[in-house]
Every structure is written in C-alpha cells, then in structure tokens.
Enzyme design. Structure first.
Site, PDB file in Angstrom:
ATOM      1  CG  HIS A 101     -15.482  65.130  16.166  1.00 50.08           C
ATOM      2  ND1 HIS A 101     -14.741  64.072  16.435  1.00 50.08           N
ATOM      3  CD2 HIS A 101     -15.488  65.448  14.815  1.00 50.08           C
ATOM      4  CE1 HIS A 101     -14.427  63.421  15.356  1.00 50.08           C
ATOM      5  NE2 HIS A 101     -14.558  64.576  14.392  1.00 50.08           N
ATOM      6  CG  ASP A 106     -12.836  67.454  17.724  1.00 49.37           C
ATOM      7  OD1 ASP A 106     -12.845  66.786  18.966  1.00 49.37           O
ATOM      8  OD2 ASP A 106     -13.233  68.622  17.472  1.00 49.37           O
ATOM      9  CE1 TYR A 299     -14.631  48.274  21.406  1.00 49.22           C
ATOM     10  CE2 TYR A 299     -14.553  50.439  22.526  1.00 49.22           C
ATOM     11  CZ  TYR A 299     -14.668  49.753  21.317  1.00 49.22           C
ATOM     12  OH  TYR A 299     -15.247  50.371  20.140  1.00 49.22           O
ATOM     13  CD  GLU A 376     -10.274  75.438  19.817  1.00 50.69           C
ATOM     14  OE1 GLU A 376     -10.529  74.801  18.753  1.00 50.69           O
ATOM     15  OE2 GLU A 376     -10.265  76.591  19.769  1.00 50.69           O
TER      16      GLU A 376
END
Length: 398
Positions: A101, A106, A299, A376
């Site tokens: 990741h 995540d 994209y 985090e």
C-alpha cells in the site's frame, strides 16, 4: 456544526489506525480484493446500513439512509495496492511479496470505514442519505468505471454530489489542499517499436541499427513537448523503458520503448498523440526502418467542480481553522479514476497531508515510493471531513 465531528473522529482514532494497519499488512491488487472487502464488511457489522457489491469486481456501495426527502452524497475510498515490495521498517509492513500500500489506499479505506461509524452514530444530524463507495482497481484497472458500468451509482437514491480524499506525504500533516478545475492529469501509455535489420556490430553499414534511431526519437519527443505544445496547456512525456539487443557485438533487429503521456486537456492530448505518431513513423522512415506506435488511453482528466471546492474550503476552515486549507497553485500530473465519477456528478477530490512529523514535506517519500510512510494522526482529519462535508451538503440541498 463541524467541531464535534473532529472530536468524535479522534475518539475513533485507535480503531482507524488498527484497521489501516491490518489491511496494510495484507495488500491486494486489482479489481478483486476478497480479504479487504471482507474486512470492510466485518468492520461494518451491526450497523444499520445497506451493502451492495458489484457483479464484475469487489466494489461495495454502503448506504446510510437518512431523511428520504433529502439529497444523497457519495463519499469514496479506494482499496487496492501497488505491485511492489515494501522497504520500510514499520512493524506492520506488508506481508505479501510484491504488493504494498504505497499510495495510501489503506488509509483511504480506513478513514471511510470510520466515517461510516461516525455518521451512523449521529444519523440525526444528516438531512439525507450518505453512500460510501469502497472501490477496487484504481491503480490502472478502471475500478470506478467498472462500478459505474455495474450500475452501482444509479441505485436509488442516486447521489447528487461526490467527494473523495487522497493522502499526500508531501503536504504538511493534517492540511487539506485542493483547487477548482483540472486537478489531476489524463495518463496515456505509449508503446513504440522500431524494426531495423540485425547484423555484426563491426559492420553497421550492412545493417539497420534501431538503437540510435530510438535515441533520436527520445530527443525528438522531448522537443515536441517543449516546442510544439502550448506551455499554458502543458503535457509531460516520459520514455521510461528502452529495450534492445542481446550482447556487445550484435546489432539487434528491433528496439522497443515504453512511456507515459500526461495532459490536462483533450486539445493538448490530441496534439501530443498526433506528434508522437508523426515523429516515430517519420524518423524511422528517414533511416529506412519501420516505426510503430500504440497509444493506450488512460483515465480522463480529473476536474473539480469550482462551487464544490468552495464548499470544501468553507467546511475545512470551520473544521480545522483557517490554516487547515491550502489552495493548490497548479494541478498535479498524477492520475485518478475518480475522474469518471466527477464526469457524472458535481464534486471534488482533495489531498490530505500526511507528512511524517520528523520529515519536511518536500523531502518525504512520495506516493508510489517503496519507502512511503505517513503520519497516521492526520487520518482523524479525513474522517471528520467526510462527515462534515456530508452534513453541510445535505443540509444545504434541502
């Protein structure tokens, strides 16, 4: 209106972190993510939500129903990882060889799971319905388009606006950044082949050597970008792989190159496509060889709705303070299949800064790096912003 969301998101932080670390250790690639999807379903057990899975992939739409007379907003988190080994020393590093990741999906998934819990606990504050899009296959597999083709965005009540968050280790932790208009680029893959004539390296005049022709093409392609494309409608063209030959004294018969083209408009994109084909075929012809180009469209450009960006600016400033939001001076050349959703619905994407506290953002390992790590603590800002945007939009759409 917004402050309690942040306090409650911080109260969920330990669960957000635990979920993120669990799926970080077990990354999955592509459109089918059975373990990750199961983890999302398990994390949402016991909540009064509807969950629908697509027929072609692991994508989930989770619906939290509010006032049936109200509007509906779509929030998104992508779930897939990248095909690369992890080279960090975090205790929860990937246990899966060749998968990591490295782009923060995540964290996106963990923030969206916690946002479901947060808004479920305060359903009375929502003047409508919130849909949560857990999407696979963002890393080149057109996951958003597959979910649209499966009809998941059309399920009643259909959303009338859309919002997504993408983390960035190169923005100060906890800061939200965005801009109206073009936000991320359209990425196209370029495959070039040159067919010459092999021979002995000591007698190149008896062969047709594709290697110097390939080198000439690389330089001509860079001149195309610098001299034929409008500087105010820019493109980036990178040849990232050149393959030819087998040993030191053999001229190979062919050479092959792979690269990427990034653009912010269909006009510049089309002009670059035309120029690439012209350069490859004409330079090859000048050297009595054959040149072939295959361009695979990626994209579309990710385009943010200007009014929705202003909405996000106001909500973010109320939630995080005036320094909590930054205007981006320019778009970025990365790409996102969130672009397909924004072609259908007004909305936007923002970056959430997650620069590690001990590293200057400009020096942090970026997304797609084998050494990418994140702060985090910033995820609480993302969880709260999902909820605050949903609350404000639904209230204003009454």
């Amino acid at each position: 209106m917004t402050t309690p969301w942040l306090e409650d998101a911080r109260a969920l932080q330990s669960k957000t972190v635990a979920f993120r670390r669990d799926i970080h250790q077990h990354p999955e690639l592509g459109l089918n993510l059975p373990r990750t999807t199961a983890a999302v379903r398990t994390a949402l057990q016991g909540l009064d939500v509807d969950i629908v899975q697509g027929t072609s992939n692991s994508g989930l739409i989770v619906t939290l129903k509010g006032d049936p007379a109200g509007a509906t907003i779509l929030l998104r988190g992508d779930m897939d990882a990248l095909p690369m080994d992890e080279d960090t020393d975090v205790p929860f590093k990937s246990r899966i060889p060749g998968a990591m990741h490295a782009c923060g999906h995540d964290a996106h998934t963990a923030m969206l799971v916690s946002a479901v819990h947060l808004m479920h606990a305060h359903r009375d504050r929502l003047a409508g319905t919130v849909k949560f899009m857990f999407q696979p296959g963002e890393e080149g597999d057109f996951g958003a388009r597959h979910m649209i083709e499966d009809g998941l965005l059309d399920l009643a009540p259909a959303p009338t606006a859309a919002f997504a968050i993408h983390i960035s280790p190169n923005i100060p932790s906890g800061v939200i950044a965005s801009k109206p208009g073009a936000f991320m680029a359209a990425p196209d893959q370029i495959a070039i082949s040159i067919k010459g004539q092999g021979g002995h390296a000591s007698t190149p005049h008896l062969a047709r050597d594709p290697i110097p022709v390939a080198a000439e093409m690389v330089m001509a392609l860079q001149a195309l970008v610098a001299r034929r494309i409008d500087a105010f409608d820019p493109v980036v063209l990178t040849i990232a792989k050149i393959e030819a030959g087998t040993t030191h004294n053999v001229i190979p018969e062919s050479a092959h190159m792979l690269g990427t083209l990034r653009s912010f408009s269909e006009r510049a994109r089309a002009k670059a496509h035309e120029g690439i084909r012209r350069i490859v075929t004409k330079i090859a012809e000048a050297h009595e060889m054959e040149g072939h180009v295959e361009i695979t469209a990626g994209y579309p450009v990710t385009v943010n709705n200007a009014a929705f960006v202003e909405r996000v600016r106001g909500v973010t400033s109320a939630l995080l303070g005036e320094k909590g939001y930054r205007d981006m001076p320019s778009p970025v050349m990365g790409a996102e299949d969130w672009s397909y959703v924004l072609q259908r619905l007004p909305g936007c994407m923002v970056f959430l800064g997650v620069a590690p506290p001990e590293v200057k953002p400009a020096h942090a390992h970026s997304c797609h790096s084998n050494r990418m790590v994140m702060d985090e603590d910033a995820m609480a800002h993302g969880v709260a912003l999902h909820a605050a945007i949903a609350e404000e939009y639904l209230a204003s759409a009454r």
